[in-house]
Motif scaffolding. Structure first.
Motif, PDB file in Angstrom:
ATOM      1  N   GLU A 110       0.824  -1.212   0.000  1.00  0.00           N
ATOM      2  CA  GLU A 110       0.000   0.000   0.000  1.00  0.00           C
ATOM      3  C   GLU A 110       0.862   1.269   0.000  1.00  0.00           C
ATOM      4  O   GLU A 110       0.527   2.258  -0.644  1.00  0.00           O
ATOM      5  N   GLU A 111       1.984   1.226   0.698  1.00  0.00           N
ATOM      6  CA  GLU A 111       2.857   2.391   0.779  1.00  0.00           C
ATOM      7  C   GLU A 111       3.594   2.656  -0.525  1.00  0.00           C
ATOM      8  O   GLU A 111       3.765   3.806  -0.944  1.00  0.00           O
ATOM      9  N   THR A 112       4.045   1.595  -1.188  1.00  0.00           N
ATOM     10  CA  THR A 112       4.867   1.753  -2.393  1.00  0.00           C
ATOM     11  C   THR A 112       4.069   1.662  -3.685  1.00  0.00           C
ATOM     12  O   THR A 112       4.548   2.098  -4.741  1.00  0.00           O
ATOM     13  N   GLY A 113       2.888   1.056  -3.644  1.00  0.00           N
ATOM     14  CA  GLY A 113       2.122   0.843  -4.864  1.00  0.00           C
ATOM     15  C   GLY A 113       2.598  -0.346  -5.675  1.00  0.00           C
ATOM     16  O   GLY A 113       2.138  -0.550  -6.805  1.00  0.00           O
ATOM     17  N   ILE A 114       3.510  -1.140  -5.120  1.00  0.00           N
ATOM     18  CA  ILE A 114       4.023  -2.306  -5.841  1.00  0.00           C
ATOM     19  C   ILE A 114       2.917  -3.350  -6.009  1.00  0.00           C
ATOM     20  O   ILE A 114       2.242  -3.719  -5.055  1.00  0.00           O
ATOM     21  N   ALA A 115       2.749  -3.812  -7.250  1.00  0.00           N
ATOM     22  CA  ALA A 115       1.774  -4.860  -7.564  1.00  0.00           C
ATOM     23  C   ALA A 115       2.525  -6.109  -7.997  1.00  0.00           C
ATOM     24  O   ALA A 115       3.600  -6.028  -8.609  1.00  0.00           O
ATOM     25  N   GLU A 171      11.380  -8.167  -7.987  1.00  0.00           N
ATOM     26  CA  GLU A 171      11.881  -7.309  -9.066  1.00  0.00           C
ATOM     27  C   GLU A 171      11.417  -5.866  -8.886  1.00  0.00           C
ATOM     28  O   GLU A 171      12.196  -4.918  -9.082  1.00  0.00           O
ATOM     29  N   ARG A 172      10.170  -5.690  -8.503  1.00  0.00           N
ATOM     30  CA  ARG A 172       9.639  -4.333  -8.366  1.00  0.00           C
ATOM     31  C   ARG A 172      10.119  -3.668  -7.076  1.00  0.00           C
ATOM     32  O   ARG A 172      10.323  -2.452  -7.036  1.00  0.00           O
TER      33      ARG A 172
END
Length: 416
Positions: free
Chosen positions: A124-129, A205-206
């Motif tokens: 949620e903090e980074t937006g990483i999916a 990776e993200r």
């Protein structure tokens, strides 16, 4: 501080993120060409506190010995000329009591529940999916006898913080529509609504890109760790294939290789490789695939829905550091996948993979200072490396900073 993280699997990458977020100057050393090319490349995709039950148990003791003679079982033991395998096995067998099973399971569950909170907060903090699905995981059994035994195990987890729902045969297709075609071959299961799924390789990776871009974490790929340079009670530098690299602190997160490195320096670190196999295949008919993660407990099969792909994993094979595989090794996985999700995929399009899980005899990962004041462990996660990666990273960052961790460290801290 200048902190070196040894290993860029999902565990090491998560540790690097939390250490850099703390303000440290972080460098990650990895022998592969990028992150998550070892154990984290192709696991079952389950972020699963519900799978926190320790492997070592009275039942596992019987299965371990059966696996020596029957290599078609989910657990396979190939005897080898490796004295450390026998030392590890004796330690494993000593953990196979009901008392140790419960104690080890509770430690694993504590870290797994904490890590679930950490990965969701990080996402949620980074937006990483990462093809994540927060729909729960369905654990099921084929016979009434095994279902009854499994329900008792999960009731124990439920009594210690894991939300569960016992699901009879009549509600299987309601809970998991993807199992509608197979429901008559399933006696019942346990639904864990807080469990979830996702692609650990995508995540790593993200997170690598985010950590390098936002915090300046340096990832040195194609760099093999060759040894440690010790000065007194500290690690002065790490010797690598590209030269020596000095650091104020070192985090050992090399998966199954952690034990090999540690033992060279007098650290009794009983991490041993256990091979697992996995397939990843696109769904030809998404309606016939699962809607959430699942585990066929009798067959020791775990699976997840990753976007429009199906990931299925199985087997715990004790065969040293052998990472090779043959088509026959995947026959049971394909058979189970076709049985559960008929018509959902074309087997010829599958990617096959085999990798090594870093397993401790008690199934519990190990953290903290190891012999040297500035050498910290973050390893031995076994089959729950993906589940525990973020909680482990936050936990070890607290230890490096000298802070009190968010969770009780009992049972998690290294003792030589």
């Amino acid at each position: 501080m200048k902190v070196l993280v040894l290993g860029a699997g999902v565990v090491g990458t998560a540790a690097a993120y939390y250490l850099a977020k703390d303000g440290h100057e972080v460098t990650v050393l990895e022998r592969h060409e990028t992150v998550a090319r070892g154990t984290s490349y192709c696991n079952a995709g389950l972020v699963s506190p519900g799978d926190a039950t320790a492997w070592a148990s009275p039942a596992a003791l019987k299965t371990f010995f059966r696996g020596i003679f029957n290599h078609e079982l989910g657990i396979r033991v190939r005897l080898q000329a490796d004295p450390y395998f026998y030392r590890w096995s004796l330690r494993f067998l000593r953990q196979c009591t009901t008392e140790r099973l419960r104690a080890n399971t509770l430690v694993k569950l504590r870290m797994a529940l904490y890590s679930l909170e950490c990965i969701n907060a990080l996402s949620e903090e980074t937006g990483i999916a990462y093809d994540q699905r927060r729909k729960g995981i369905f654990y099921f059994w084929r016979t009434q006898e095994s279902f009854d035994a499994g329900a008792r195990t999960y009731t124990f987890l439920g009594e210690h913080g894991l939300p569960i729902e016992i699901v009879g045969r009549d509600r299987i297709a309601e809970v998991e529509p993807g199992l509608a075609a197979a429901k008559n071959r399933i006696a019942g299961g346990i639904y864990s609504p807080i469990d979830q799924t996702g692609d650990s390789r995508q995540f790593a990776e993200r997170l690598y890109a985010h950590s390098a871009g936002k915090f300046g974490v340096s990832f040195r790929f194609g760099t093999t760790v060759e040894g440690l340079e010790i000065e007194g009670d500290r690690v002065r530098a790490v010797r690598t294939s590209v030269g020596r690299i000095e650091a104020d602190a070192v985090v050992l997160a090399m998966g199954p290789e952690s034990g090999l490195l540690g033992r060279r320096y007098g650290i009794d670190l009983p991490v041993y490789p256990v091979k697992g196999y996995a397939i990843t295949v696109p769904l030809e008919d998404e309606a016939k695939g699962p809607t959430m993660g699942g585990a066929d407990e009798d067959s020791l099969i775990g699976y997840s829905r990753l976007g429009n792909r199906l990931r299925v994993s199985s087997t715990a094979e004790f065969t040293g550091f052998d990472r090779t595989h043959r088509p026959h090794d995947f026959a049971g996985i394909f058979k189970a996948a076709h049985d559960l999700f008929p018509g959902a995929f074309d087997q010829k399009k599958a990617e096959i993979w085999a990798g090594l899980r870093p397993m401790m005899p008690n199934s519990v990962p190990v953290f903290g200072q190891a012999k040297y004041r500035n050498l910290f462990l973050d390893t031995g996660h076994g089959h729950l490396g993906w589940t525990m990666a973020c909680g482990s990273g936050k936990f070890v960052s607290d230890l490096v900073a000298g802070r009190k961790p968010d969770i009780d460290p009992a049972g998690l801290i290294y003792r030589n």
